[in-house]
Design a protein around this motif. Structure first.
Motif, PDB file in Angstrom:
ATOM      1  N   SER A   5       6.724   4.823   6.656  1.00 36.74           N
ATOM      2  CA  SER A   5       5.538   4.531   6.190  1.00 36.74           C
ATOM      3  C   SER A   5       4.581   5.781   5.868  1.00 36.74           C
ATOM      4  N   PHE A   6       3.433   5.484   5.561  1.00 36.00           N
ATOM      5  CA  PHE A   6       2.504   6.425   5.475  1.00 36.00           C
ATOM      6  C   PHE A   6       1.957   6.703   6.883  1.00 36.00           C
ATOM      7  N   VAL A   7       1.535   5.685   7.709  1.00 35.78           N
ATOM      8  CA  VAL A   7       1.129   5.996   9.138  1.00 35.78           C
ATOM      9  C   VAL A   7       2.081   5.137   9.836  1.00 35.78           C
ATOM     10  N   GLY A   8       2.263   5.895  10.835  1.00 35.97           N
ATOM     11  CA  GLY A   8       3.276   5.704  12.347  1.00 35.97           C
ATOM     12  C   GLY A   8       3.777   6.591  12.894  1.00 35.97           C
ATOM     13  N   PRO A   9       4.457   6.490  14.224  1.00 37.06           N
ATOM     14  CA  PRO A   9       4.698   7.679  15.058  1.00 37.06           C
ATOM     15  C   PRO A   9       5.749   8.462  14.084  1.00 37.06           C
ATOM     16  N   ARG A  10       5.463   9.697  14.271  1.00 37.96           N
ATOM     17  CA  ARG A  10       6.420  10.844  13.517  1.00 37.96           C
ATOM     18  C   ARG A  10       7.906  10.428  13.902  1.00 37.96           C
ATOM     19  N   PRO A  11       9.090  10.394  12.821  1.00 35.87           N
ATOM     20  CA  PRO A  11      10.217  10.201  13.289  1.00 35.87           C
ATOM     21  C   PRO A  11      10.894  11.307  14.020  1.00 35.87           C
ATOM     22  N   ALA A  12      11.492  10.979  14.901  1.00 35.68           N
ATOM     23  CA  ALA A  12      11.930  11.956  16.257  1.00 35.68           C
ATOM     24  C   ALA A  12      13.271  12.423  15.319  1.00 35.68           C
ATOM     25  N   LEU A  13      13.700  13.470  15.960  1.00 33.44           N
ATOM     26  CA  LEU A  13      14.983  14.128  15.452  1.00 33.44           C
ATOM     27  C   LEU A  13      15.923  13.235  16.298  1.00 33.44           C
ATOM     28  N   TYR A  14      17.263  13.178  15.762  1.00 33.99           N
ATOM     29  CA  TYR A  14      18.389  12.575  16.173  1.00 33.99           C
ATOM     30  C   TYR A  14      18.495  12.920  17.829  1.00 33.99           C
ATOM     31  N   ASN A  15      18.357  14.133  18.004  1.00 34.96           N
ATOM     32  CA  ASN A  15      18.763  14.544  19.308  1.00 34.96           C
ATOM     33  C   ASN A  15      17.440  14.913  20.298  1.00 34.96           C
ATOM     34  N   LEU A  43       6.060  16.872   1.398  1.00 40.91           N
ATOM     35  CA  LEU A  43       6.108  15.954   0.121  1.00 40.91           C
ATOM     36  C   LEU A  43       7.208  15.222   0.005  1.00 40.91           C
ATOM     37  N   PRO A  44       8.348  15.789  -0.313  1.00 38.52           N
ATOM     38  CA  PRO A  44       9.502  14.949  -0.507  1.00 38.52           C
ATOM     39  C   PRO A  44       9.641  13.567   0.405  1.00 38.52           C
ATOM     40  N   GLN A  45       8.999  13.551   1.471  1.00 36.34           N
ATOM     41  CA  GLN A  45       9.117  12.253   2.245  1.00 36.34           C
ATOM     42  C   GLN A  45       8.465  11.315   1.739  1.00 36.34           C
ATOM     43  N   LEU A  46       7.795  11.422   0.556  1.00 37.29           N
ATOM     44  CA  LEU A  46       7.431  10.347  -0.288  1.00 37.29           C
ATOM     45  C   LEU A  46       8.577   9.445  -0.741  1.00 37.29           C
ATOM     46  N   TRP A  47       9.637  10.033  -0.840  1.00 33.92           N
ATOM     47  CA  TRP A  47      10.984   9.313  -1.139  1.00 33.92           C
ATOM     48  C   TRP A  47      11.364   8.357  -0.098  1.00 33.92           C
ATOM     49  N   SER A  48      11.265   8.924   1.074  1.00 33.39           N
ATOM     50  CA  SER A  48      11.416   7.955   2.259  1.00 33.39           C
ATOM     51  C   SER A  48      10.537   6.910   2.427  1.00 33.39           C
ATOM     52  N   ILE A  49       9.130   7.251   2.000  1.00 30.40           N
ATOM     53  CA  ILE A  49       8.390   6.038   2.007  1.00 30.40           C
ATOM     54  C   ILE A  49       8.707   4.929   1.056  1.00 30.40           C
ATOM     55  N   ILE A  50       9.268   5.389  -0.227  1.00 31.45           N
ATOM     56  CA  ILE A  50       9.411   4.638  -1.317  1.00 31.45           C
ATOM     57  C   ILE A  50      10.773   3.574  -0.850  1.00 31.45           C
ATOM     58  N   PRO A  55       8.512   4.673  11.206  1.00 24.05           N
ATOM     59  CA  PRO A  55       7.553   5.917  11.536  1.00 24.05           C
ATOM     60  C   PRO A  55       6.809   6.278  10.326  1.00 24.05           C
ATOM     61  N   GLY A  56       6.151   7.263  10.435  1.00 26.14           N
ATOM     62  CA  GLY A  56       5.015   7.569   9.408  1.00 26.14           C
ATOM     63  C   GLY A  56       5.106   8.970   9.063  1.00 26.14           C
ATOM     64  N   LEU A  57       4.701   9.167   7.780  1.00 23.86           N
ATOM     65  CA  LEU A  57       4.298  10.777   7.226  1.00 23.86           C
ATOM     66  C   LEU A  57       3.298  11.428   7.993  1.00 23.86           C
ATOM     67  N   THR A  58       2.422  10.350   8.814  1.00 25.92           N
ATOM     68  CA  THR A  58       1.335  10.793   9.748  1.00 25.92           C
ATOM     69  C   THR A  58       1.133   9.903  10.733  1.00 25.92           C
ATOM     70  N   GLY A  59       0.523  10.227  11.829  1.00 30.11           N
ATOM     71  CA  GLY A  59       0.127   9.297  12.728  1.00 30.11           C
ATOM     72  C   GLY A  59      -0.856   9.583  13.565  1.00 30.11           C
ATOM     73  N   PHE A 109       0.769  -1.269  -0.160  1.00 30.25           N
ATOM     74  CA  PHE A 109       0.077  -0.125   0.165  1.00 30.25           C
ATOM     75  C   PHE A 109       0.812   1.383  -0.005  1.00 30.25           C
ATOM     76  N   ASP A 110       1.881   1.361   0.820  1.00 31.24           N
ATOM     77  CA  ASP A 110       2.702   2.368   0.859  1.00 31.24           C
ATOM     78  C   ASP A 110       3.515   2.786  -0.590  1.00 31.24           C
ATOM     79  N   LEU A 111       4.054   1.765  -0.959  1.00 32.56           N
ATOM     80  CA  LEU A 111       4.588   1.731  -2.564  1.00 32.56           C
ATOM     81  C   LEU A 111       3.476   2.190  -3.556  1.00 32.56           C
ATOM     82  N   PHE A 112       2.547   1.704  -3.386  1.00 32.12           N
ATOM     83  CA  PHE A 112       1.530   2.163  -4.572  1.00 32.12           C
ATOM     84  C   PHE A 112       1.034   3.538  -4.220  1.00 32.12           C
ATOM     85  N   LEU A 113       0.684   3.947  -3.023  1.00 29.22           N
ATOM     86  CA  LEU A 113       0.211   5.261  -2.776  1.00 29.22           C
ATOM     87  C   LEU A 113       1.384   6.252  -2.929  1.00 29.22           C
ATOM     88  N   SER A 114       2.726   5.952  -2.705  1.00 30.56           N
ATOM     89  CA  SER A 114       3.436   6.937  -2.598  1.00 30.56           C
ATOM     90  C   SER A 114       3.865   7.372  -4.337  1.00 30.56           C
TER      91      SER A 114
END
Length: 186
Positions: free
Chosen positions: A104-114, A92-99, A132-136, A5-10
């Motif tokens: 993923s599209f849904v998951g916890p938002r990725p924390a900053l490294y610090n 929108l460029p986070q579609l690259w991270s999903i690909i 981690p997700g684009l939204t959550g 689903f993530d690949l298709f939608l992205s």
């Protein structure tokens, strides 16, 4: 099923948003010096670091901390930065991270490294095992306004309740939030 689903939608969204992506990239470059994309060190599944792209909304010399930790975040915004953030076009460029499989599209938002406090609390509750997700779930229940313990509580709820139907609900509610510009502070 979630990965398919993530690949298709992205890929579909990249086709749909190809022209708007080019327009945003043009205006980012036109209105400020520096690169079009900002590659942020983020914490992914199993607390591994990955590079997450966003359209650059802040000036190049902005410290690499969560926006709410800046004394005056507004002074670091590019001329179109506020608009990009409020409209979520910077994401929108986070579609690259999903690909790529970093997100993923849904998951916890990725924390900053610090963001050590957020990372530690998520690890305590097993959230680090999620992609981690684009939204959550936390995004649609408060977005930027939530304190860290509340975000983690919502991440735990998602971990316990995750399903395809919950993901569809989160994506739909995210769309409504973005259209209404709810929960964006900067």
């Amino acid at each position: 099923m979630k990965r398919i689903f993530d690949l298709f939608l992205s890929l579909l969204l990249l086709l749909i948003f190809a022209f708007p992506l080019l327009i945003v990239a043009f205006f980012v470059k036109l209105t400020s010096t520096g690169p079009i994309l900002y590659w942020s060190d983020r914490v992914g599944r199993n607390n591994t670091i990955f590079l997450m792209p966003k359209f650059r909304t802040m000036l190049v010399e902005t410290p690499a901390v969560a926006t709410h930790l800046l004394v005056d975040p507004g002074k670091f915004l590019t001329p179109i930065g506020s608009f990009l953030r409020k409209s979520s076009l910077d994401e929108l460029p986070q579609l690259w991270s999903i690909i790529k499989g970093d997100m993923s599209f849904v998951g916890p938002r990725p924390a900053l490294y610090n963001q050590d406090d957020l990372i530690a609390l998520r690890t305590t509750y097993g959230i680090e095992q999620l992609l981690p997700g684009l939204t959550g779930w936390a995004q649609i229940n408060g977005r930027d306004e939530l304190p860290i313990p509340e975000k983690v509580k919502l991440d735990v709820e998602y971990l316990q309740r995750q399903s395809f139907f919950l993901d569809m609900k989160i994506i739909f509610l995210t769309f409504l939030k973005v259209v209404r510009r709810d929960g964006v502070t900067h």
